[in-house]
Every structure is written in structure tokens, then in C-alpha cells.
Design a protein around this motif. Structure first.
Motif, PDB file in Angstrom:
ATOM      1  N   PRO A 173       6.744  10.418   5.557  1.00 20.89           N
ATOM      2  CA  PRO A 173       7.185   9.664   6.736  1.00 20.89           C
ATOM      3  C   PRO A 173       8.673   9.904   6.985  1.00 20.89           C
ATOM      4  O   PRO A 173       9.443  10.100   6.057  1.00 20.89           O
ATOM      5  N   VAL A 225      -0.528  -4.653   4.280  1.00 27.21           N
ATOM      6  CA  VAL A 225      -0.194  -4.070   5.580  1.00 27.21           C
ATOM      7  C   VAL A 225      -1.250  -3.084   6.066  1.00 27.21           C
ATOM      8  O   VAL A 225      -1.678  -3.106   7.217  1.00 27.21           O
ATOM      9  N   LEU A 226      -1.683  -2.206   5.166  1.00 24.35           N
ATOM     10  CA  LEU A 226      -2.620  -1.147   5.548  1.00 24.35           C
ATOM     11  C   LEU A 226      -3.940  -1.739   6.067  1.00 24.35           C
ATOM     12  O   LEU A 226      -4.409  -1.390   7.159  1.00 24.35           O
ATOM     13  N   GLY A 285       7.318   5.880  10.469  1.00 24.46           N
ATOM     14  CA  GLY A 285       6.638   5.386   9.281  1.00 24.46           C
ATOM     15  C   GLY A 285       5.284   6.036   9.164  1.00 24.46           C
ATOM     16  O   GLY A 285       5.047   7.113   9.716  1.00 24.46           O
ATOM     17  N   PHE A 286       4.414   5.354   8.449  1.00 20.70           N
ATOM     18  CA  PHE A 286       3.061   5.858   8.240  1.00 20.70           C
ATOM     19  C   PHE A 286       2.135   5.147   9.218  1.00 20.70           C
ATOM     20  O   PHE A 286       2.186   3.926   9.343  1.00 20.70           O
ATOM     21  N   ASP A 323       0.824  -1.212   0.000  1.00 24.70           N
ATOM     22  CA  ASP A 323       0.000   0.000   0.000  1.00 24.70           C
ATOM     23  C   ASP A 323       0.857   1.261   0.000  1.00 24.70           C
ATOM     24  O   ASP A 323       1.570   1.533   0.962  1.00 24.70           O
ATOM     25  N   ARG A 348       3.428  15.348   4.988  1.00 35.20           N
ATOM     26  CA  ARG A 348       2.981  14.002   4.667  1.00 35.20           C
ATOM     27  C   ARG A 348       4.106  12.986   4.686  1.00 35.20           C
ATOM     28  O   ARG A 348       3.861  11.791   4.781  1.00 35.20           O
ATOM     29  N   ARG A 356      11.761   7.963   8.631  1.00 32.62           N
ATOM     30  CA  ARG A 356      12.104   6.605   9.057  1.00 32.62           C
ATOM     31  C   ARG A 356      13.200   6.617  10.116  1.00 32.62           C
ATOM     32  O   ARG A 356      13.768   7.661  10.424  1.00 32.62           O
ATOM     33  N   GLU A 369       6.587   5.729  -1.062  1.00 38.99           N
ATOM     34  CA  GLU A 369       6.691   5.053   0.229  1.00 38.99           C
ATOM     35  C   GLU A 369       5.441   4.238   0.502  1.00 38.99           C
ATOM     36  O   GLU A 369       4.319   4.688   0.304  1.00 38.99           O
ATOM     37  N   SER A 370       5.678   3.030   0.980  1.00 39.43           N
ATOM     38  CA  SER A 370       4.585   2.202   1.470  1.00 39.43           C
ATOM     39  C   SER A 370       4.591   2.288   2.989  1.00 39.43           C
ATOM     40  O   SER A 370       5.422   2.988   3.564  1.00 39.43           O
ATOM     41  N   VAL A 371       3.660   1.585   3.646  1.00 38.24           N
ATOM     42  CA  VAL A 371       3.686   1.560   5.105  1.00 38.24           C
ATOM     43  C   VAL A 371       5.055   1.060   5.572  1.00 38.24           C
ATOM     44  O   VAL A 371       5.628   1.566   6.523  1.00 38.24           O
ATOM     45  N   VAL A 410       1.596   5.020   0.511  1.00 40.40           N
ATOM     46  CA  VAL A 410       1.016   6.023   1.411  1.00 40.40           C
ATOM     47  C   VAL A 410       1.612   7.416   1.210  1.00 40.40           C
ATOM     48  O   VAL A 410       1.130   8.393   1.778  1.00 40.40           O
ATOM     49  N   PHE A 411       2.683   7.506   0.414  1.00 38.81           N
ATOM     50  CA  PHE A 411       3.317   8.807   0.194  1.00 38.81           C
ATOM     51  C   PHE A 411       4.038   8.791  -1.142  1.00 38.81           C
ATOM     52  O   PHE A 411       4.735   7.830  -1.468  1.00 38.81           O
TER      53      PHE A 411
END
Lengths: 131, 378
Positions: free
Chosen positions: B302, B40-41, B324-325, A39, B300, B304, A62-64, A41-42
Motif C-alpha cells: 500500500p 476493519v477488513l 491504503g489497502f 487485519d 502489493r 499511504r 501493514e494492516s488496512v 494485509v501486507f
């Protein structure tokens, strides 16, 4: 989400696709790349006017789980970044070779396209990665 | 993925992960599911909305037995072990003589009669060899450590976890958060812990290896339950403000710097008697030079782990340790260490993400409220 335009795409080993439209080209990441990322997300796309070198960092996805670079498949100047993508990064998952495009590029050395893979070669490349 | 997978150990649930389409990765020497086809989401959001099942069999389970087991254990951790009531679980840390953290772990006192001299331990997968060697050596002659490598560990987490488990083990419903009991689940002997690593209500279920797949399948066949991989496990614990050993805490961080002072009881603060007590108690009294805090990037992007943190003048004041998100927060979340002067909630910070300055601020942890279960007592 394969679409009928896929046959016109050229591919990199870093899993970007590029579709030439006249003097410009559209760039995104492949369905395989989005499925590996998970997924999204960015997304950060390059601004118009930015000069890119083949293989140079062009965008961020970027994913999670993790951040990845998107590289320029060939050299050129950015004509347009996909302004819809930062607000809807999930488009990269749902339509990677369509509405999920990252940026448009004015090619500075179109002969660089000759070094990229066609659909059959890319599919073979991916199959070997997954084996 | 790569050749190193050949050397990975598998948990008793490996076949179940593969049958359910998990993407497997190497983690702490084990082949583990990082995500299932849900992704994951959605796995993260499902756990917060219903119930998720996690294979945490790679973690280290053991039992420590000795005539004076509480006092023995207290020579290795700053947690209050003597104060543990039968059936109670405590979160604590193994410390070094310098006050660093060897691992964080759960210590439980079994409630069953005949086990008054026992403590049940659950430690991190990546640390278990070192932890068990350390505990065995340090407590030689006082207590005997027996590894429970014959048991798998299955976490069931989320607001529906209690409904699901009570259907199979009625007594599970009335357990308080941070308590443990033994019971029978579909004819398998189990130890239930009402605890977890998501910030949600839930359980960790220790089950014999030979029964693990059968029990996990029974749980997964409940309509509320989805299998959840390590990817969502990490985003869930990050939103919950829980430390990941090796990222947020390690031998270079003290419990005080790590904002884990709450794990040290009044008696242990007074008496000391654990490794690193000199430094840790000094930091408790006088403050630590740096603190682990929640960090909210305001944009927005992330941020890390290892992202540099600066003050408004471009001076380095710390580093992100996990970031992360956050799917439930719907934005980036992080934790990290900052100089103590910058640790107050609301303090503006600058994060250097891919060479660019990004605005952020200190935020209180957790990012998502904990939903732990307590029976009401008036």
C-alpha cells in the motif's frame, strides 16, 4: 494464539518476540501487536544476508489502517525471511508466534538477548500499556 | 490511549460502542469507534455484502433559513442550490476567495410544507465550527443558521440497507438516491437522507440525541446489520473514490483540481458569483495544473498519504493524498494529485514507498462500482 513455546520467547518493548534455536533465532511480532494492528494485509520480510542492528528496521507489516515497522530485537545477519508471509499476510493474525514468524537471524552478539523481557515481564509491560 | 482522550467529546452513541467492544480513538475532537471486534477488513466486506451501521453523529447538522436562502447560499458554494427540488440533496463545497475548499458538504431542500425557506446542511466534523461561523457571518442579515446539535446522525449503508430500513419505515424503499424526507422510525421523528460515504446504497438518519441509542439498537438488531467503525468507513470511501476533507481536498485545492467540476452546474459556470469563481472558472476553461486521480499501485505494498509520485525519469509530479489497502479490490488503492499531463487513465507512475520505487498507474475512480438507488422512470 498463545502456544506452548511462548515461555521460551524473549520480547521487546516494540512488541517483537525472538526465540533462540541454537546459533540462530526466529523473530516475529507478538499476539498483542497483531491484535492492535488488526487485519494484516501486507508484509515485507528482509532478504537473506541482510545485516541488522538491534533496534534497526527489519521488516514492514501493514494492516488496512496503517503501516508499522518491525525492528530487529538483537543484532545479526538474516538467514531466511518467511517466504510464505507475503502471500499469506493474514498468518500474522492467526498464528503470530508460530507460522507467522518474520525472519531467522544469525546472532552476532548473543549477549544482547539479556536486555530483553521474559514472558512474565512482557505480560506485565502489556498490562500496564492497556491500563 | 493517551491523555488527550480526556478532552474528547462523546457522541450520544458512546455507550453502545463500548458495550459492543469498539476500540475508541480520537477523531475530530470526538471519541469514536475505529473498529469493533469484527475488525476493519470484515466490517468493510460486510458493508459491501449486507448492511453496516456507522455513528456519524460527530458531523455538523444545521438548518439555514432566509427569505432568499438559495441565493444567499449560492454566494458561498459553486453548487446549484436554486435548482434543488423539494426533497433533493446536493453535494457541493464551500470555497475561499482564492478558489480553495473550506469544506465539502451536503445541502438539502426539505420537502415539508412550511419549510420552503429552509436548507438542511450536513458538514464535516472537523470543520463544523469553522463552517458554521463562516456561513453565519457571511450570510448575516440574509439567512439564519441554527445548529442541530440536538440530533445524532446514523448511517446505514450497504445493499441490504433498503430492506432493513423499509421494514421499519416503509416509505424509505422508494426514495431516490440523493433525496431526503422526514418520517417516523419506531416512534422517533427522523430525517432520512438516501446518501452516504461508501459507494453503496444506503441512508443517513438524523435522530434526536435522546432516541439515538434506542434507534441504533433497533437497526443493529436486524439480522443484516453490523456496527462499522471509522477504519472501514475510510477504506470504503477510498474504494468509492470519495474525498476525505483535510487529506484529498483542503483550502489549497480547487474543485477543478480535485476533479469535482461535476458539482458545478452549467448555470453557475456561466453566472459565477461564488467565492473563488475567477480562478475556478478560469481553470474550467483552460485546465488546472494538477488533477486528483485514482492511483493503483501495481505491487502489493500500500502507498499511504504523502507518498511521493514521480514520472519515469525520477521527477516529482505529485503526491498521494489517501492510500491504503482496498478489501473489496483485494489490493492497494490510492488517490492523489498529479500534474495534469499525467492524469490520463493508464498513465504509468512511480511511487516512492519507504525509499523504494514502486510501479503504479492512473486508474479511473471509483475502484469499486457505485451502487446507488434510482427508481426506473421511462
Amino acid at each position: 494464539m498463545a502456544n506452548s513455546n511462548d515461555a521460551k520467547l524473549r520480547y521487546t518493548k516494540d512488541h517483537e518476540w525472538i526465540r533462540v534455536e541454537g546459533a540462530d533465532a526466529v523473530v516475529g511480532i507478538t499476539d498483542f501487536a497483531q491484535s492492535q494492528l488488526g487485519d494484516v494485509v501486507f508484509v515485507e520480510v528482509p532478504a537473506a544476508g541482510k545485516a541488522l542492528k538491534a533496534g534497526g528496521e527489519a521488516a514492514v507489516v501493514e494492516s488496512v489502517k496503517a503501516a508499522s515497522e518491525v525492528y530487529a530485537p538483537v543484532s545479526g545477519t538474516v538467514v531466511e525471511g518467511n517466504a510464505a508471509l507475503p502471500d499469506h499476510p493474514e498468518t500474522v493474525n492467526s498464528d503470530p508466534t508460530g507460522a507467522g514468524w518474520f525472519f531467522k537471524l544469525r546472532l552476532s552478539n548473543p549477549s544482547e538477548l539479556d536486555g530483553l523481557m521474559d514472558k512474565a515481564a512482557y505480560e506485565k509491560f502489556v498490562a500496564e500499556l492497556s491500563a | 490511549m493517551d491523555q488527550s482522550q480526556d478532552h474528547l467529546k462523546s457522541t450520544p452513541l458512546e455507550s453502545l460502542h463500548l458495550a459492543r467492544g469498539a476500540k475508541m480513538v480520537g477523531f475530530a475532537g470526538y471519541s469514536m469507534p475505529v473498529q469493533y471486534p469484527l475488525g476493519v477488513l470484515k466490517e468493510h466486506l460486510h458493508t459491501r455484502a449486507a448492511a453496516g451501521l456507522f455513528d456519524v453523529s460527530h458531523m455538523g447538522q444545521a438548518e439555514l433559513v432566509g427569505d432568499d436562502v438559495d441565493k444567499a447560499m449560492e454566494t458561498l458554494v459553486p453548487g446549484d442550490i436554486a435548482d434543488l427540488k423539494p426533497g433533493q440533496i446536493r453535494y457541493t463545497v464551500l470555497t475561499t476567495p482564492e478558489g480553495g475548499i473550506i469544506d465539502d458538504l451536503m445541502i438539502s431542500r426539505p420537502a415539508e410544507s412550511g419549510r420552503e425557506k429552509s436548507l438542511v446542511l450536513v458538514v464535516n466534523a472537523a470543520c463544523k465550527e469553522r463552517d458554521f461561523a463562516h456561513i453565519g457571518a457571511q450570510l448575516a442579515g440574509r439567512a439564519t443558521l441554527t445548529r442541530h446539535d440536538d440530533a445524532a446522525l446514523i448511517a446505514l449503508q450497504g445493499p441490504k440497507a433498503a430492506d432493513v430500513l423499509a421494514r421499519l419505515v416503509p416509505a424509505a424503499a422508494a426514495m431516490d438516491f440523493m433525496t431526503t424526507r422526514t418520517d417516523v422510525l419506531a416512534n422517533a421523528p427522523v430525517r432520512l437522507f438516501r446518501s452516504g460515504y461508501t459507494g453503496e446504497d444506503g441512508y443517513e438518519i438524523s435522530v434526536p440525541n435522546a432516541e439515538a441509542v434506542r434507534i441504533a439498537e433497533i437497526l443493529l438488531n436486524q439480522p443484516e446489520v453490523q456496527p462499522i467503525g471509522l477504519g472501514a468507513r475510510d477504506s470504503l470511501r477510498l474504494e468509492a473514490g470519495l474525498c476525505l476533507y483535510g487529506s484529498d481536498i483542503d483550502t489549497t485545492t480547487t474543485p477543478i483540481e480535485a476533479s469535482l467540476a461535476w458539482t458545478i452546474s452549467k448555470r453557475r459556470r456561466t453566472e459565477g458569483g461564488f467565492p473563488g469563481a475567477g480562478k475556478i472558472l478560469h481553470q474550467l476553461a483552460n485546465g488546472a495544473p494538477r488533477k486528483r486521480v485514482g492511483i493503483r499501485p501495481l505491487g502489493r505494498a500500500p502507498a499511504r498519504g504523502h507518498t511521493e509520485i514521480q514520472d519515469g525519469n525520477g521527477r516529482r509530479i505529485g503526491e498521494i493524498t489517501s492510500g491504503g489497502f482496498g478489501p473489496s479490490v483485494e489490493g492497494p488503492v490510492a488517490m492523489g494529485y498529479v500534474e495534469t499531463a499525467f492524469s490520463k487513465v493508464g498513465t504509468p507512475l512511480t511511487l516512492i514507498v519507504r525509499g523504494q520505487a514502486q510501479a503504479a498507474q492512473v486508474e479511473s475512480l471509483p475502484f469499486t462500482p457505485h451502487h446507488y438507488f434510482k427508481t426506473t422512470r421511462n
